[in-house]
Motif scaffolding. Structure first.
Motif, short mmCIF file in Angstrom:
data_model
loop_
_atom_site.label_atom_id
_atom_site.label_comp_id
_atom_site.label_asym_id
_atom_site.label_seq_id
_atom_site.Cartn_x
_atom_site.Cartn_y
_atom_site.Cartn_z
N LEU A 187 -11.01 -7.78 -5.57
CA LEU A 187 -10.70 -6.96 -4.40
C LEU A 187 -9.31 -6.64 -4.00
N THR A 188 -8.52 -7.73 -4.15
CA THR A 188 -7.39 -7.65 -3.84
C THR A 188 -6.37 -6.61 -4.79
N GLY A 189 -6.78 -6.94 -6.09
CA GLY A 189 -6.24 -6.15 -7.32
C GLY A 189 -6.67 -4.55 -7.03
N LEU A 190 -7.90 -4.33 -6.77
CA LEU A 190 -8.47 -2.85 -6.58
C LEU A 190 -7.63 -2.19 -5.34
N ALA A 191 -7.30 -2.99 -4.26
CA ALA A 191 -6.61 -2.43 -2.94
C ALA A 191 -5.21 -2.15 -3.54
N GLY A 192 -4.70 -3.03 -4.19
CA GLY A 192 -3.35 -2.71 -4.79
C GLY A 192 -3.40 -1.35 -5.60
N ILE A 193 -4.16 -1.29 -6.48
CA ILE A 193 -4.22 -0.29 -7.39
C ILE A 193 -4.50 1.02 -6.69
N ALA A 194 -5.52 1.01 -5.68
CA ALA A 194 -5.76 2.37 -4.93
C ALA A 194 -4.55 2.74 -4.15
N ALA A 195 -3.76 1.86 -3.62
CA ALA A 195 -2.59 2.03 -2.70
C ALA A 195 -1.50 2.71 -3.42
N ALA A 196 -1.50 1.98 -4.66
CA ALA A 196 -0.25 2.59 -5.67
C ALA A 196 -0.62 3.93 -6.04
N VAL A 197 -1.87 4.33 -6.73
CA VAL A 197 -2.16 5.51 -7.03
C VAL A 197 -1.99 6.57 -5.95
N CYS A 198 -2.27 6.18 -4.66
CA CYS A 198 -2.08 6.96 -3.62
C CYS A 198 -0.55 7.45 -3.41
N PHE A 199 0.18 6.42 -3.32
CA PHE A 199 1.70 6.45 -3.33
C PHE A 199 2.12 7.45 -4.68
N VAL A 227 3.89 -5.34 9.14
CA VAL A 227 4.95 -4.55 9.78
C VAL A 227 5.52 -3.20 9.21
N TYR A 228 5.74 -3.36 7.74
CA TYR A 228 6.07 -2.15 7.10
C TYR A 228 5.30 -1.12 7.10
N ALA A 229 3.75 -1.38 6.90
CA ALA A 229 2.65 -0.34 7.22
C ALA A 229 2.66 0.26 8.33
N THR A 230 3.11 -0.42 9.40
CA THR A 230 2.85 -0.02 10.79
C THR A 230 3.96 0.82 11.24
N VAL A 231 5.24 0.45 10.77
CA VAL A 231 6.49 1.42 10.98
C VAL A 231 6.05 2.60 10.22
N THR A 232 5.71 2.67 9.07
CA THR A 232 5.59 3.84 8.16
C THR A 232 4.49 4.62 8.82
N LEU A 233 3.37 4.03 9.30
CA LEU A 233 2.19 4.97 9.89
C LEU A 233 2.95 5.47 11.20
N VAL A 234 3.59 4.81 11.98
CA VAL A 234 4.02 5.60 13.05
C VAL A 234 4.99 6.82 12.52
N VAL A 294 -3.74 6.82 3.72
CA VAL A 294 -4.89 6.11 3.09
C VAL A 294 -4.06 4.94 2.09
N ALA A 295 -2.99 5.34 1.65
CA ALA A 295 -2.21 4.20 0.83
C ALA A 295 -1.72 3.02 1.53
N LEU A 296 -1.42 3.35 2.69
CA LEU A 296 -1.02 2.15 3.54
C LEU A 296 -1.98 1.64 3.99
N ALA A 297 -3.23 1.91 4.22
CA ALA A 297 -4.73 1.37 4.54
C ALA A 297 -4.92 0.43 3.18
N GLY A 298 -4.62 0.64 2.15
CA GLY A 298 -4.92 -0.10 0.76
C GLY A 298 -3.82 -1.23 0.88
#
Length: 221
Positions: free
Chosen positions: A9-21, A85-92, A49-53
């Protein structure tokens, strides 16, 4: 949740985030002038969506590190905190850009017009990612959580991000490599993170293959 499932699940989350980026970054270079609203909002939505991943990935990384090496739990906490924090800052930053585009009745380039995002995407984001990647690299190499190259590449990428922290002194022209919002300090760094995250996500997912129910302890919550 057992260790094998957690790694997958951790790997899939990283892959999904990366593909979106990876899909998001080229959308910044389709237009030479102010892009149409649809382009801006599409790339921001993909980025969200990428940041959620990414949030799921850093959460899973902390739990895996805690399970494999309890003595290095603090490193996992640092990685989780800085990644969050990085994800939060980027979402803002994304919210500020989307709001400006929606509220304006003509096309604008939010990477220039929305001045509040310069430092959030640039120097602040670079410093947070440097801390995150350093923690990941240290945790991976010390706990032998993933292949050695994932930790070493994290160190290298952390150093590159750190080199872009002073970019806030070099103006706000996106076409300039080292500007506060330049393509080097934002788009290039985003692309490098994307491919590193893709490779690390795949490595994390594949690491589950070498685990068996007999040798993989249950993951503590």
């Amino acid at each position: 949740m057992n260790d094998i499932l957690a790694r997958r699940l951790t790997g899939l989350a990283g892959i999904a985030a990366a593909v979106c980026f990876i899909v998001e970054v080229p959308l910044y270079f389709l237009y030479s002038g102010p892009p149409p609203d649809a382009n801006v909002l599409t790339r921001l939505l993909i980025g969200i969506v990428a940041l959620a991943g990414l949030i799921l990935f850093v959460t899973g990384f902390r739990e895996l590190l805690k399970q494999v090496s309890p003595a290095h739990e603090w490193v996992g906490t640092v990685a989780f905190a800085t990644g969050l924090v990085y994800a939060t800052v980027t979402l803002v930053s994304s919210g500020l850009e989307a709001g400006a585009v929606i509220a304006t009745d003509h096309p604008i380039d939010p990477t220039i017009t929305v001045s509040g995002t310069y430092i959030l995407y640039g120097s602040i984001g670079r410093l947070l990612l440097a801390l995150f990647l350093t923690a990941v690299g240290y945790g991976v190499t010390r706990a032998h959580l993933l292949p050695r190259w994932t930790g070493r590449s994290a160190y290298v990428l952390a150093a590159v991000n750190l080199a872009f922290v002073p970019s806030l002194f070099f103006g706000n022209e996106p076409a300039h490599f080292y500007a506060a919002n330049g393509w080097g300090s934002t788009a290039l760094m985003g692309a490098l993170l994307s491919y590193w995250l893709l490779a690390t996500g795949i490595a994390t997912y594949r690491s589950a293959v070498h685990r068996t129910p007999a040798t993989a302890p249950a993951l503590q919550s």
